[in-house]
Motif scaffolding. Sequence first.
Motif, PDB file in Angstrom:
ATOM      1  N   GLY A   1       0.811  -1.208   0.000  1.00 29.74           N
ATOM      2  CA  GLY A   1       0.000   0.000   0.000  1.00 29.74           C
ATOM      3  C   GLY A   1       0.840   1.251   0.000  1.00 29.74           C
ATOM      4  O   GLY A   1       2.072   1.203   0.060  1.00 29.74           O
TER       5      GLY A   1
ATOM      6  N   HIS B   1      -4.052  -5.014  -0.023  1.00 27.68           N
ATOM      7  CA  HIS B   1      -3.754  -3.638  -0.439  1.00 27.68           C
ATOM      8  C   HIS B   1      -4.393  -2.703   0.576  1.00 27.68           C
ATOM      9  O   HIS B   1      -5.608  -2.503   0.599  1.00 27.68           O
ATOM     10  CB  HIS B   1      -4.304  -3.393  -1.852  1.00 27.68           C
ATOM     11  CG  HIS B   1      -4.174  -1.978  -2.306  1.00 27.68           C
ATOM     12  ND1 HIS B   1      -4.698  -1.517  -3.487  1.00 27.68           N
ATOM     13  CD2 HIS B   1      -3.553  -0.902  -1.740  1.00 27.68           C
ATOM     14  CE1 HIS B   1      -4.437  -0.229  -3.623  1.00 27.68           C
ATOM     15  NE2 HIS B   1      -3.748   0.163  -2.563  1.00 27.68           N
TER      16      HIS B   1
ATOM     17  N   ARG C   1      -5.323   0.746   2.205  1.00 28.64           N
ATOM     18  CA  ARG C   1      -5.562   2.138   1.816  1.00 28.64           C
ATOM     19  C   ARG C   1      -5.905   2.980   3.042  1.00 28.64           C
ATOM     20  O   ARG C   1      -6.607   2.515   3.945  1.00 28.64           O
ATOM     21  CB  ARG C   1      -6.710   2.224   0.808  1.00 28.64           C
ATOM     22  CG  ARG C   1      -6.415   1.621  -0.544  1.00 28.64           C
ATOM     23  CD  ARG C   1      -7.653   1.625  -1.440  1.00 28.64           C
ATOM     24  NE  ARG C   1      -8.266   2.947  -1.548  1.00 28.64           N
ATOM     25  CZ  ARG C   1      -9.354   3.198  -2.276  1.00 28.64           C
ATOM     26  NH1 ARG C   1      -9.948   2.211  -2.940  1.00 28.64           N
ATOM     27  NH2 ARG C   1      -9.851   4.417  -2.327  1.00 28.64           N
TER      28      ARG C   1
ATOM     29  N   THR D   1      -7.320   9.251  -1.528  1.00 27.96           N
ATOM     30  CA  THR D   1      -7.146   7.807  -1.373  1.00 27.96           C
ATOM     31  C   THR D   1      -7.275   7.069  -2.702  1.00 27.96           C
ATOM     32  O   THR D   1      -6.580   6.087  -2.952  1.00 27.96           O
ATOM     33  CB  THR D   1      -8.153   7.244  -0.344  1.00 27.96           C
ATOM     34  OG1 THR D   1      -7.945   5.848  -0.184  1.00 27.96           O
ATOM     35  CG2 THR D   1      -9.596   7.506  -0.765  1.00 27.96           C
TER      36      THR D   1
ATOM     37  N   ALA E   1      -4.377   4.784  -4.400  1.00 33.83           N
ATOM     38  CA  ALA E   1      -4.640   3.391  -4.780  1.00 33.83           C
ATOM     39  C   ALA E   1      -4.222   3.132  -6.222  1.00 33.83           C
ATOM     40  O   ALA E   1      -3.678   2.067  -6.544  1.00 33.83           O
ATOM     41  CB  ALA E   1      -6.125   3.068  -4.596  1.00 33.83           C
TER      42      ALA E   1
ATOM     43  N   ALA F   1      -1.457   0.424  -7.543  1.00 35.88           N
ATOM     44  CA  ALA F   1      -1.789  -0.562  -8.579  1.00 35.88           C
ATOM     45  C   ALA F   1      -0.776  -0.522  -9.715  1.00 35.88           C
ATOM     46  O   ALA F   1      -0.363  -1.568 -10.234  1.00 35.88           O
ATOM     47  CB  ALA F   1      -3.200  -0.294  -9.115  1.00 35.88           C
TER      48      ALA F   1
ATOM     49  N   GLN G   1      -6.269 -10.533  -4.345  1.00 36.15           N
ATOM     50  CA  GLN G   1      -6.023  -9.299  -3.593  1.00 36.15           C
ATOM     51  C   GLN G   1      -7.275  -8.906  -2.820  1.00 36.15           C
ATOM     52  O   GLN G   1      -8.392  -9.008  -3.335  1.00 36.15           O
ATOM     53  CB  GLN G   1      -5.631  -8.149  -4.527  1.00 36.15           C
ATOM     54  CG  GLN G   1      -4.260  -8.253  -5.144  1.00 36.15           C
ATOM     55  CD  GLN G   1      -3.845  -6.968  -5.839  1.00 36.15           C
ATOM     56  OE1 GLN G   1      -4.131  -5.862  -5.369  1.00 36.15           O
ATOM     57  NE2 GLN G   1      -3.147  -7.097  -6.962  1.00 36.15           N
TER      58      GLN G   1
ATOM     59  N   GLU H   1      -8.819  -5.528  -0.749  1.00 38.43           N
ATOM     60  CA  GLU H   1      -8.622  -4.086  -0.573  1.00 38.43           C
ATOM     61  C   GLU H   1      -9.058  -3.718   0.845  1.00 38.43           C
ATOM     62  O   GLU H   1     -10.199  -3.964   1.237  1.00 38.43           O
ATOM     63  CB  GLU H   1      -9.439  -3.309  -1.610  1.00 38.43           C
ATOM     64  CG  GLU H   1      -9.006  -1.859  -1.739  1.00 38.43           C
ATOM     65  CD  GLU H   1      -9.615  -1.186  -2.962  1.00 38.43           C
ATOM     66  OE1 GLU H   1     -10.574  -0.410  -2.781  1.00 38.43           O
ATOM     67  OE2 GLU H   1      -9.141  -1.447  -4.085  1.00 38.43           O
TER      68      GLU H   1
ATOM     69  N   TRP I   1      -9.782  -0.944   3.521  1.00 38.54           N
ATOM     70  CA  TRP I   1     -10.055   0.474   3.754  1.00 38.54           C
ATOM     71  C   TRP I   1      -9.764   0.771   5.224  1.00 38.54           C
ATOM     72  O   TRP I   1     -10.617   0.607   6.099  1.00 38.54           O
ATOM     73  CB  TRP I   1     -11.508   0.791   3.409  1.00 38.54           C
ATOM     74  CG  TRP I   1     -11.798   0.661   1.927  1.00 38.54           C
ATOM     75  CD1 TRP I   1     -10.913   0.367   0.942  1.00 38.54           C
ATOM     76  CD2 TRP I   1     -13.072   0.812   1.299  1.00 38.54           C
ATOM     77  NE1 TRP I   1     -11.543   0.333  -0.270  1.00 38.54           N
ATOM     78  CE2 TRP I   1     -12.872   0.599  -0.091  1.00 38.54           C
ATOM     79  CE3 TRP I   1     -14.358   1.113   1.752  1.00 38.54           C
ATOM     80  CZ2 TRP I   1     -13.910   0.668  -1.020  1.00 38.54           C
ATOM     81  CZ3 TRP I   1     -15.392   1.184   0.828  1.00 38.54           C
ATOM     82  CH2 TRP I   1     -15.170   0.976  -0.529  1.00 38.54           C
TER      83      TRP I   1
ATOM     84  N   GLN J   1     -19.246  -0.075  -0.238  1.00 43.85           N
ATOM     85  CA  GLN J   1     -18.700  -1.410   0.016  1.00 43.85           C
ATOM     86  C   GLN J   1     -19.691  -2.512  -0.329  1.00 43.85           C
ATOM     87  O   GLN J   1     -19.293  -3.652  -0.616  1.00 43.85           O
ATOM     88  CB  GLN J   1     -18.293  -1.515   1.490  1.00 43.85           C
ATOM     89  CG  GLN J   1     -17.517  -2.775   1.840  1.00 43.85           C
ATOM     90  CD  GLN J   1     -17.185  -2.825   3.323  1.00 43.85           C
ATOM     91  OE1 GLN J   1     -17.499  -1.917   4.077  1.00 43.85           O
ATOM     92  NE2 GLN J   1     -16.551  -3.915   3.737  1.00 43.85           N
TER      93      GLN J   1
ATOM     94  N   ARG K   1     -19.391  -5.470  -3.092  1.00 44.15           N
ATOM     95  CA  ARG K   1     -18.012  -5.565  -3.570  1.00 44.15           C
ATOM     96  C   ARG K   1     -17.275  -6.640  -2.770  1.00 44.15           C
ATOM     97  O   ARG K   1     -17.024  -6.480  -1.574  1.00 44.15           O
ATOM     98  CB  ARG K   1     -17.285  -4.223  -3.433  1.00 44.15           C
ATOM     99  CG  ARG K   1     -17.805  -3.133  -4.354  1.00 44.15           C
ATOM    100  CD  ARG K   1     -16.950  -1.894  -4.288  1.00 44.15           C
ATOM    101  NE  ARG K   1     -15.571  -2.159  -4.702  1.00 44.15           N
ATOM    102  CZ  ARG K   1     -14.608  -1.240  -4.703  1.00 44.15           C
ATOM    103  NH1 ARG K   1     -14.878  -0.005  -4.298  1.00 44.15           N
ATOM    104  NH2 ARG K   1     -13.387  -1.546  -5.092  1.00 44.15           N
TER     105      ARG K   1
ATOM    106  N   VAL L   1     -13.445  -6.416  -0.288  1.00 40.63           N
ATOM    107  CA  VAL L   1     -13.217  -5.075   0.263  1.00 40.63           C
ATOM    108  C   VAL L   1     -13.604  -5.098   1.736  1.00 40.63           C
ATOM    109  O   VAL L   1     -14.714  -5.509   2.094  1.00 40.63           O
ATOM    110  CB  VAL L   1     -14.042  -4.007  -0.491  1.00 40.63           C
ATOM    111  CG1 VAL L   1     -13.863  -2.647   0.179  1.00 40.63           C
ATOM    112  CG2 VAL L   1     -13.624  -3.933  -1.949  1.00 40.63           C
TER     113      VAL L   1
END
Length: 441
Positions: free
Chosen positions: A227, A305, A307, A314, A318, A322, A336, A338, A340, A358, A361, A364
Motif C-alpha cells: 500500500g 492492499h 488504503r 485515497t 490506490a 496498482a 487481492q 482491498e 479500507w 462497500q 463488492r 473489500v
Amino acid sequence: MTEDLDEDFFAERQKRSGHETAEKLTRAWVLHPDVKTTKKRRLAEHGLAEAVSLARALPGLEVVGSEVVRLPKVHPGMLFGTGKIEEIKGRIKEHEVDLVLVDGMVGPVQQRNLEKEWGIKLLDRTGLILEIFADRARTREGVLQVELAALTYQRSRLVRAWTHLERQRGGFGFVGGPGETQIESDRRAIDEQVVKLKRQLETVSRRRELQRAGRRKVPFPIVALAGYTNAGKSTLFNKMTGAEVLAKDMLFATLDPTMRGLELPSGQKVILSDTVGFISDLPTQLVAAFRATLEEVLEADLILHVRDISHPETAEQAADVADILTSLGVTSATPQFEIWNKLDLVTPDARAALELAQEGRAGVFALSALTGEGIGALLEAISGVLSEARVQADLELPFAEGRKHAWLHEQGVVRQETEGEAGWSLAVEWTDRQAALYRRL
C-alpha cells in the motif's frame, strides 16, 4: 573511497543519531512545481502537503515554509522563470533558508544553476526520498540497497559536488558536504563502488532466495501487506500478529520487510509480510535497488492492499499502488483484498457513504487497524481464501520442461514422481490458482 564496505560501516549506519536536536536544524523551504502542460492524478495542493510530510520525515530538517509554484512550462536551464527565481530568492533571504526542496525532478544543470543563483543547496524529490531511506535502513540488505540507489542517482549528477560516505546523520551528503571533486575521478570511484555493492547485494539476495525456498517447503501461505506509505500497514501488521514493528504517523516509517507467523481463526498458520510503502513518482533507482525486497510481494498467496480511506486522495494513491504492483509483475492470478483502513478517522456521514460503496463488492474490508474494528471479518475472509479446495492431477513432463518441473517442487504440490525415459510422471495436488499459474509458465 575504494575500500570495501565492512561491518563497521554497517554498524555505524544503523546507529540512530542522537545529536540532531542539539545541533542547529537545517531550515528548509518546500516548492511544488505545478506545470500546466503536465497531467497529474492529484491536486497541486495535496502534492505540496505530501512533499512537506516527506521533508518532516527526515531528521534534522525544519520546514519553515512551502508553496505551489505555477508554471506554464519548464524552463530548461533554470526550471523556473527569472521573475519567480528572484521572488523565491527574496523569501529564502527573509526566512534564512538553508535548503530548498523541490517536489519533482530537477536536472543536474538546473540544480547547479539554481544553487548558484540562490546561494544554498537544493534537493529534488528523488534526493529527499533517498535521504529518508538512508536514515531508515536497518538491515544489511536495506543499507546496501539504499547505497546502490544513491550512487546511481549521484553518478548522473556529477556537474555538482559529490561526496562519498559523508554522513552528518546517516544520509548521503545531499543536504551538506565538503565540496567539488574531479568529475572523472568521482565517476570512476562511483563505478567501482557500484560493482562492489552489486556483488554484496547478490550474496544477500541469494540468501533471501534460500530463505524463500525453505519457506516453500513448509506449506505456509504468505500474506503480504502492500500500500501507499503511511496507509497504516505496520499498525495492521502489529494488530494481527502481536508484533511491535515501528508504526508512526510518518511517511516511510517502515523500510525493511518484516515477517511473522499468524494463526487464522480456522487454525491454519500463515506468514504475514509487512513491506515498504509505495509513493507516487517513486524514484526508478529505488525500484531497481529494492526489487529483491519487493519480490516478497510476488511470492505472496494473497495481497492485502491497505488504503488510508480517510485521505482526501485515497483513490489516487490506490491507483499509484496498482501501477507499481503491475510494474513489479503482480498479475490477477494472485488474489487481492482491498483494506479500507483508518475508519477511526472517518466522519459518520463519510462512514455511511463507505458502507454503501462497500455493498456488493467482494474482497473489500473497511476497518481500523488502530482500534481493531473489522479485523475479525478480515481474518475470517483470509481463512476462506487460503483454505480453498485442492484437486489432484496427473502430469507428464518431458525433460526439456525443467523449469516447470522445478516450479512444481517449489510450490510443494508434488505428491508422487517417477522418472521415465522421456521425462517425469507426476501426481500433484494443487489449487485452481496454482494450476492457472502453471499453465502460464
